[in-house]
Design a protein around this motif. Structure first.
Motif, PDB file in Angstrom:
ATOM      1  N   PRO A 117      -4.841 -28.968  33.514  1.00 30.02           N
ATOM      2  CA  PRO A 117      -5.371 -28.716  34.864  1.00 30.02           C
ATOM      3  C   PRO A 117      -4.257 -28.681  35.896  1.00 30.02           C
ATOM      4  O   PRO A 117      -3.259 -29.415  35.768  1.00 30.02           O
ATOM      5  N   ASP A 118      -4.424 -27.859  36.898  1.00 33.17           N
ATOM      6  CA  ASP A 118      -3.376 -27.646  37.887  1.00 33.17           C
ATOM      7  C   ASP A 118      -2.925 -28.957  38.528  1.00 33.17           C
ATOM      8  O   ASP A 118      -1.736 -29.206  38.688  1.00 33.17           O
ATOM      9  N   ARG A 119      -3.871 -29.840  38.884  1.00 33.58           N
ATOM     10  CA  ARG A 119      -3.499 -31.066  39.573  1.00 33.58           C
ATOM     11  C   ARG A 119      -2.802 -32.064  38.653  1.00 33.58           C
ATOM     12  O   ARG A 119      -2.197 -33.034  39.112  1.00 33.58           O
ATOM     13  N   ALA A 120      -2.868 -31.843  37.351  1.00 34.44           N
ATOM     14  CA  ALA A 120      -2.297 -32.798  36.400  1.00 34.44           C
ATOM     15  C   ALA A 120      -0.969 -32.331  35.825  1.00 34.44           C
ATOM     16  O   ALA A 120      -0.373 -33.040  35.010  1.00 34.44           O
ATOM     17  N   ILE A 121      -0.475 -31.173  36.238  1.00 32.75           N
ATOM     18  CA  ILE A 121       0.718 -30.611  35.606  1.00 32.75           C
ATOM     19  C   ILE A 121       1.929 -31.529  35.773  1.00 32.75           C
ATOM     20  O   ILE A 121       2.639 -31.834  34.809  1.00 32.75           O
ATOM     21  N   GLU A 122       2.185 -31.980  37.012  1.00 36.02           N
ATOM     22  CA  GLU A 122       3.365 -32.828  37.220  1.00 36.02           C
ATOM     23  C   GLU A 122       3.254 -34.131  36.437  1.00 36.02           C
ATOM     24  O   GLU A 122       4.229 -34.611  35.849  1.00 36.02           O
ATOM     25  N   ASP A 123       2.061 -34.723  36.425  1.00 41.12           N
ATOM     26  CA  ASP A 123       1.871 -35.956  35.652  1.00 41.12           C
ATOM     27  C   ASP A 123       2.136 -35.715  34.168  1.00 41.12           C
ATOM     28  O   ASP A 123       2.721 -36.555  33.476  1.00 41.12           O
ATOM     29  N   TYR A 124       1.683 -34.558  33.672  1.00 41.80           N
ATOM     30  CA  TYR A 124       1.904 -34.238  32.258  1.00 41.80           C
ATOM     31  C   TYR A 124       3.404 -34.126  31.964  1.00 41.80           C
ATOM     32  O   TYR A 124       3.891 -34.620  30.940  1.00 41.80           O
ATOM     33  N   ILE A 164       8.577 -28.985  37.999  1.00 40.65           N
ATOM     34  CA  ILE A 164       9.532 -29.441  36.988  1.00 40.65           C
ATOM     35  C   ILE A 164      10.623 -30.287  37.639  1.00 40.65           C
ATOM     36  O   ILE A 164      10.994 -31.359  37.140  1.00 40.65           O
ATOM     37  N   ALA A 165      11.140 -29.823  38.774  1.00 38.42           N
ATOM     38  CA  ALA A 165      12.189 -30.568  39.472  1.00 38.42           C
ATOM     39  C   ALA A 165      11.675 -31.934  39.919  1.00 38.42           C
ATOM     40  O   ALA A 165      12.382 -32.946  39.809  1.00 38.42           O
ATOM     41  N   ALA A 166      10.437 -31.984  40.417  1.00 43.35           N
ATOM     42  CA  ALA A 166       9.862 -33.252  40.857  1.00 43.35           C
ATOM     43  C   ALA A 166       9.699 -34.214  39.685  1.00 43.35           C
ATOM     44  O   ALA A 166       9.964 -35.415  39.805  1.00 43.35           O
ATOM     45  N   ALA A 167       9.264 -33.695  38.536  1.00 38.06           N
ATOM     46  CA  ALA A 167       9.105 -34.543  37.354  1.00 38.06           C
ATOM     47  C   ALA A 167      10.451 -35.056  36.870  1.00 38.06           C
ATOM     48  O   ALA A 167      10.596 -36.243  36.536  1.00 38.06           O
ATOM     49  N   CYS A 168      11.454 -34.182  36.839  1.00 38.74           N
ATOM     50  CA  CYS A 168      12.793 -34.593  36.391  1.00 38.74           C
ATOM     51  C   CYS A 168      13.400 -35.638  37.323  1.00 38.74           C
ATOM     52  O   CYS A 168      14.138 -36.528  36.880  1.00 38.74           O
ATOM     53  N   ALA A 169      13.078 -35.540  38.617  1.00 36.61           N
ATOM     54  CA  ALA A 169      13.616 -36.501  39.579  1.00 36.61           C
ATOM     55  C   ALA A 169      13.049 -37.896  39.378  1.00 36.61           C
ATOM     56  O   ALA A 169      13.601 -38.874  39.903  1.00 36.61           O
ATOM     57  N   ARG A 170      11.962 -38.022  38.628  1.00 38.05           N
ATOM     58  CA  ARG A 170      11.372 -39.333  38.359  1.00 38.05           C
ATOM     59  C   ARG A 170      12.181 -40.144  37.345  1.00 38.05           C
ATOM     60  O   ARG A 170      12.031 -41.354  37.248  1.00 38.05           O
ATOM     61  N   VAL A 171      13.033 -39.463  36.581  1.00 40.04           N
ATOM     62  CA  VAL A 171      13.757 -40.122  35.490  1.00 40.04           C
ATOM     63  C   VAL A 171      15.039 -40.755  36.025  1.00 40.04           C
ATOM     64  O   VAL A 171      15.801 -40.120  36.750  1.00 40.04           O
ATOM     65  N   ALA A 172      15.277 -42.002  35.653  1.00 37.41           N
ATOM     66  CA  ALA A 172      16.518 -42.684  36.025  1.00 37.41           C
ATOM     67  C   ALA A 172      17.600 -42.364  35.002  1.00 37.41           C
ATOM     68  O   ALA A 172      17.325 -42.261  33.808  1.00 37.41           O
ATOM     69  N   PRO A 173      18.848 -42.199  35.441  1.00 35.00           N
ATOM     70  CA  PRO A 173      19.922 -41.865  34.495  1.00 35.00           C
ATOM     71  C   PRO A 173      20.329 -43.058  33.640  1.00 35.00           C
ATOM     72  O   PRO A 173      20.139 -44.214  34.026  1.00 35.00           O
ATOM     73  N   LEU A 174      20.882 -42.764  32.477  1.00 32.83           N
ATOM     74  CA  LEU A 174      21.424 -43.774  31.574  1.00 32.83           C
ATOM     75  C   LEU A 174      22.885 -43.463  31.334  1.00 32.83           C
ATOM     76  O   LEU A 174      23.215 -42.429  30.753  1.00 32.83           O
ATOM     77  N   TRP A 175      23.773 -44.358  31.756  1.00 29.64           N
ATOM     78  CA  TRP A 175      25.202 -44.154  31.551  1.00 29.64           C
ATOM     79  C   TRP A 175      25.570 -44.491  30.105  1.00 29.64           C
ATOM     80  O   TRP A 175      24.993 -45.395  29.505  1.00 29.64           O
ATOM     81  N   PRO A 176      26.527 -43.774  29.517  1.00 36.78           N
ATOM     82  CA  PRO A 176      26.904 -44.028  28.123  1.00 36.78           C
ATOM     83  C   PRO A 176      27.599 -45.383  27.964  1.00 36.78           C
ATOM     84  O   PRO A 176      28.034 -45.999  28.948  1.00 36.78           O
ATOM     85  N   LEU A 177      27.725 -45.824  26.729  1.00 36.40           N
ATOM     86  CA  LEU A 177      28.209 -47.168  26.441  1.00 36.40           C
ATOM     87  C   LEU A 177      29.623 -47.418  26.947  1.00 36.40           C
ATOM     88  O   LEU A 177      29.960 -48.547  27.302  1.00 36.40           O
ATOM     89  N   LYS A 178      30.459 -46.395  26.998  1.00 32.81           N
ATOM     90  CA  LYS A 178      31.849 -46.622  27.389  1.00 32.81           C
ATOM     91  C   LYS A 178      31.970 -47.059  28.838  1.00 32.81           C
ATOM     92  O   LYS A 178      32.965 -47.688  29.228  1.00 32.81           O
ATOM     93  N   HIS A 179      30.985 -46.729  29.669  1.00 34.25           N
ATOM     94  CA  HIS A 179      30.942 -47.266  31.021  1.00 34.25           C
ATOM     95  C   HIS A 179      29.482 -47.514  31.421  1.00 34.25           C
ATOM     96  O   HIS A 179      28.988 -46.992  32.419  1.00 34.25           O
ATOM     97  N   PHE A 180      28.848 -48.330  30.615  1.00 32.22           N
ATOM     98  CA  PHE A 180      27.431 -48.662  30.826  1.00 32.22           C
ATOM     99  C   PHE A 180      27.282 -49.469  32.119  1.00 32.22           C
ATOM    100  O   PHE A 180      27.935 -50.482  32.319  1.00 32.22           O
ATOM    101  N   VAL A 181      26.438 -48.994  33.007  1.00 32.64           N
ATOM    102  CA  VAL A 181      26.194 -49.697  34.262  1.00 32.64           C
ATOM    103  C   VAL A 181      24.694 -49.877  34.459  1.00 32.64           C
ATOM    104  O   VAL A 181      23.881 -49.143  33.889  1.00 32.64           O
ATOM    105  N   ALA A 182      24.350 -50.869  35.250  1.00 35.34           N
ATOM    106  CA  ALA A 182      22.941 -51.140  35.520  1.00 35.34           C
ATOM    107  C   ALA A 182      22.349 -50.032  36.381  1.00 35.34           C
ATOM    108  O   ALA A 182      22.976 -49.552  37.326  1.00 35.34           O
ATOM    109  N   VAL A 183      21.125 -49.639  36.042  1.00 39.28           N
ATOM    110  CA  VAL A 183      20.420 -48.591  36.771  1.00 39.28           C
ATOM    111  C   VAL A 183      18.985 -49.050  37.020  1.00 39.28           C
ATOM    112  O   VAL A 183      18.350 -49.647  36.146  1.00 39.28           O
TER     113      VAL A 183
END
Length: 843
Positions: free
Chosen positions: A223-230, A25-44
């Motif tokens: 399947p076990d090998r596909a869990i992170e991809d899922y 779960i931690a590895a999958a979450c680490a794949r996501v890039a953050p999105l800053w809110p509009l009041k201080h929107f910055v490029a990511v």
């Protein structure tokens, strides 16, 4: 084995399983890039979680797992070949970079003659929603997938709301998964839409989000090998995942842990599980079983030889970038021997430091063209002061520093030279105006008064609507004015002395001020000689009716204007005690040198100077001449920018460009950082006189003054990383705006004061609007990865790369192209990996 030992073994096995699941779960979450809110929107960088693997492998991963493309359509490369922006030499070099593609130039050209086949390659692992889509033959309404996204998005909008909603979500006191589950077990909407047993399915899930995820994965038979991809695929189904990642990112900067993204993942999986439970028909169960069989067979690695059509486009993208890079290198080499390289002046008439932002390149070149006696400097626009700037009447401010950093100091706004009662009066005025404005807004939008208000008061706004529409007046006041009268605003400035604000330390001690002043001057390679006037120019953008307005401000200042940082830096560098401390450390600022804070408006190219009343009288004539230089440079910069903005008549360029900043119908008030393609850290002599068309981040750096290479390390690990984020955000929003951008700006609706929806429902959109990269007929931004050129010894850069895995990944995996400008010969070399540098001609 006795019962106790057996129980212990079972417990240990379950614990190992839990640890493995949490790691996935931690590895999958680490794949996501953050999105800053509009009041201080910055490029990511939208590929932030994938920089540990090569660019080409990531292209395959996105097609097979995320189901999103990160390359241009085949027709784009075909057009580039016809225009000479791809040639045989470049294709040969690109093929050499990807021998596993199994292609040659003839087969590449053959593939270019037609578009790639429609559809993506088989998924590594399908989601329930994707299988339902397949059974519905793409009908998004029949499949209920759109309904699922709408429902999750509506919950997120109310849960994360920052003041837009009149009726707050009653479960916000709970964690996200618990809050959603509390509402979902009473929500009949899904069952009305045909999802049988939805409430029962949700109620049966564990209350702990990690346990719920484990149960769902088991019941779905992933399947076990596909869990992170899922898990990755489920997260990328939701734009709100990016905002949840931002919440966690902010917590990490403060040393806290936050599981908001994990809990949102549990919500997304619970929805998919409810869809799965509702479909008991043979067609769905057969399709799902077949999808799981496929997931179990596919290899873990996502290589180009598995996806031949993708291999073609990866090679073509490389060839496209090789031609661009070849041309840029040729221009840099030609400029080395030009007369423009005159070396550093004995004492310039003026030194003007600008942000490294690509928009500053145009203004700097214009200023130097009209005033050769002026020396310009490039430095990150927060000027080395990571501050939280608190306006009068606020208890909290915004972080005026790159999002990679945490503010180290709090600087408060005060009225200069005012008695306590005078400052209290200003504070009272400001608070009163805020309260009146808030009450007025609440009245206008309330359910009781909205219709009667329009009926009775609507005509009273006719004149304002007419003048606003004509661009005579501004539809809303400038967000930086905060209701202050102009005579009061002129006297407002930063309070730098140490103090307290609700238990928090503010300001700088004497030693801290000297330390930071020394660090900033050395980082700018500005240790002498000093001009009589040194301009520290932050930047911001003036626009109206633009949800992403802060994205046009200074990314180095956390999506705010650079005014506060420039004024703080100038105030500290003008302080006599700070100068005494600097002199003791070998940096002697002459008594007749004065630092002036300023702000460059990148929409209008006007430059505003601050705190002029503090200027010594003997420098009044110098300041008058500087104002004339800046006004002339602004005019020249506007003339250069007018063509790209569609302003045809040069005579009207000044008025037309300024009018765009007030036009509430203008979807392109300016082009922001579109076109960015290069980062150059070198003496200004390397690029002075070279027209880089506003496409290069320019950072001043003289490596001879940086004996321990600490400044080099700072440049490579901070401004360079931020520039790569900007470059890859523009890249992603160009190659696939549907996945990595925010769509049509004309359809945007603000949600929760956090982000935008495209239309009146749907998912949170990330990235840049389509209008930020395309002018309606062609792309204004070229999808080119950042080309980095640093005038420093290669061994010194190798040392930095070896110490910092993050920047090393960017270089070795092809997310940026690092080159050395350290030698004096006719060769610029590219870093393949630490210790391995190749001549740029051989790629």
């Amino acid at each position: 084995m006795n019962q106790a030992a057996l129980a212990l073994k079972i417990t240990a096995t379950e614990a190992d399983t839990d640890v493995t699941l949490e790691a996935r779960i931690a590895a999958a979450c680490a794949r996501v890039a953050p999105l800053w809110p509009l009041k201080h929107f910055v490029a990511v960088n939208p590929f932030l979680g994938f920089t540990g693997q090569r660019f080409a492998a990531t292209a395959a991963t996105f097609e097979r797992v995320v189901r999103a493309r990160i390359l241009m359509p085949r027709a784009f490369y075909r057009h580039a070949l016809a225009e000479g922006r791809i040639d045989d030499a470049a294709m040969a070099q690109a093929l050499a970079l990807h021998p596993d593609a199994g292609l040659d130039i003839d087969s590449l050209k053959q593939a270019l003659r037609s578009d790639a086949p429609a559809g993506a390659p088989p998924a590594v692992v399908a989601t329930v929603a994707e299988v339902l889509d397949g059974l519905a033959e793409g009908d998004r309404y029949v499949s209920l997938v759109a309904f699922m996204i709408d429902e999750i998005s509506a919950f997120c909008a109310s849960y994360f709301d920052e003041g837009q909603a009149n009726w707050p979500n009653p479960t916000r006191r709970l964690r996200p998964y618990a809050a959603w589950r509390t509402l979902a077990i009473y929500d009949r909407n899904p069952e009305v839409m045909g999802i049988r047993g939805f409430r029962t399915s949700v109620a049966a899930l564990p209350t702990d989000p990690i346990e719920a995820i484990g149960v769902i994965l088991d019941r779905l038979g992933i399947p076990d090998r596909a869990i992170e991809d899922y898990l990755v695929r489920a997260l990328f189904d939701l734009g709100w995942s990016a905002y949840a990642r931002y919440v966690g990112w902010s917590a990490e900067l403060e040393g806290r842990r936050d599981d908001t993204l994990l809990e949102l993942l549990a919500i997304r999986l619970a929805w998919g599980f409810a869809l799965f439970e509702a479909r008991t028909d043979d067609a769905f169960r057969t399709a799902w079983a077949r999808a799981m069989e496929q997931a179990a067979k596919l290899p873990v690695d996502h290589c180009l030889d598995e996806t031949p059509e993708l291999a073609v486009d990866v090679v073509l993208q490389e060839a496209y970038e090789i031609v661009f890079r070849r041309n840029l290198i040729a221009r840099l080499l030609a400029n080395r021997g030009s007369a423009a390289q005159s070396g550093r002046m004995d004492r310039p008439a003026v030194q003007a430091a600008f942000c490294i932002d690509v928009r500053s390149e145009i203004f700097r070149r214009a200023l130097e063209t009209l005033s050769p006696e002026v020396e310009t400097i490039g430095f990150a626009g927060f000027f080395g002061f990571p501050i939280e700037y608190v306006p009068i009447g606020h208890l909290r401010g915004g972080a005026q520093c790159p999002v990679l950093l945490k503010p180290a100091f709090i600087v408060c706004e005060e009225v200069k030279d005012a008695e306590p009662f005078e400052e209290a009066e200003v504070l009272g005025q400001r608070l009163l105006r805020r309260r009146v404005a808030k009450a007025w807004k609440s009245f206008k939008v309330s359910a009781v008064s909205s219709f009667s208000f329009v009926e009775t008061a609507g005509l009273g706004f006719a004149a304002k609507i007419a003048t606003d529409s004509a661009g005579v007046t501004r539809p809303v006041p400038s967000p930086v004015s905060d209701g202050l009268d102009s005579d009061v605003a002129a006297r407002v400035g930063p309070r730098l002395a140490p103090g307290k604000l609700k238990g928090r330390s503010t300001g700088f001690t004497d030693s801290q001020a000297v330390d930071m002043a020394e660090a900033v001057l050395k980082a700018m390679s500005l240790t002498g000689p000093f001009a009589r006037l040194v301009l520290l120019t932050g930047h911001g953008s003036t626009t109206v009716n633009n949800p992403h307005a802060s994205g046009l401000d200074c990314g180095a200042c956390g999506g705010h204007t650079g005014e506060a940082n420039a004024r703080v830096a100038a105030a500290i560098l003008n302080d006599s005690q700070v100068r005494d401390g600097l002199r003791a450390r070998g940096i002697d600022i002459p008594a007749d040198c004065w630092f002036v804070g300023a702000l460059h408006d990148t929409t209008t190219d006007d430059v505003k100077l601050f705190d002029e009343e503090d200027l010594p009288a003997q420098l009044a004539d110098d300041l008058a001449r500087l104002k004339l230089r800046l006004a002339d440079a602004a005019h020249l910069a506007r003339l250069e920018r007018r063509a790209l903005l569609g302003v045809g008549d040069a005579a009207d360029a000044d008025a037309a460009i300024k009018a765009r900043s007030k036009d509430w119908s203008q979807v392109r008030p300016e082009w922001g950082l579109a076109g960015n393609a290069a980062f150059i850290a070198a003496p200004r002599s390397v690029t002075r006189g070279l027209d880089l068309s506003g496409r290069a981040f320019l950072h001043s750096y003289i490596h001879e003054q940086d004996r321990d290479h600490r400044v080099l390390e700072l440049i490579m690990t901070a401004p360079l990383v931020v520039a790569s984020w900007i470059n890859l955000q523009y890249y992603g929003s160009t190659v696939n705006n549907a996945a990595f951008g925010s769509g049509n700006k004309m359809l945007h609706n603000i949600v929760g004061q956090l982000g935008v929806l495209e239309g009146n429902a749907g998912d949170l959109r990330v990235g840049l609007p389509w209008q930020s990269v395309h002018d309606g007929s062609r792309f204004v931004h070229e999808p080119v990865r950042l080309n980095v050129f640093i005038a420093a010894p290669e061994t010194a850069m190798d040392d930095v790369l070896r110490r910092h895995a993050g920047i090393c990944d960017l270089v070795t995996n092809g997310w940026i192209m690092l080159h050395s400008l350290g030698g004096r010969g006719p060769v610029i070399r590219r870093c393949v990996r630490p210790g391995i540098w190749a001549a740029s001609s051989s790629e």
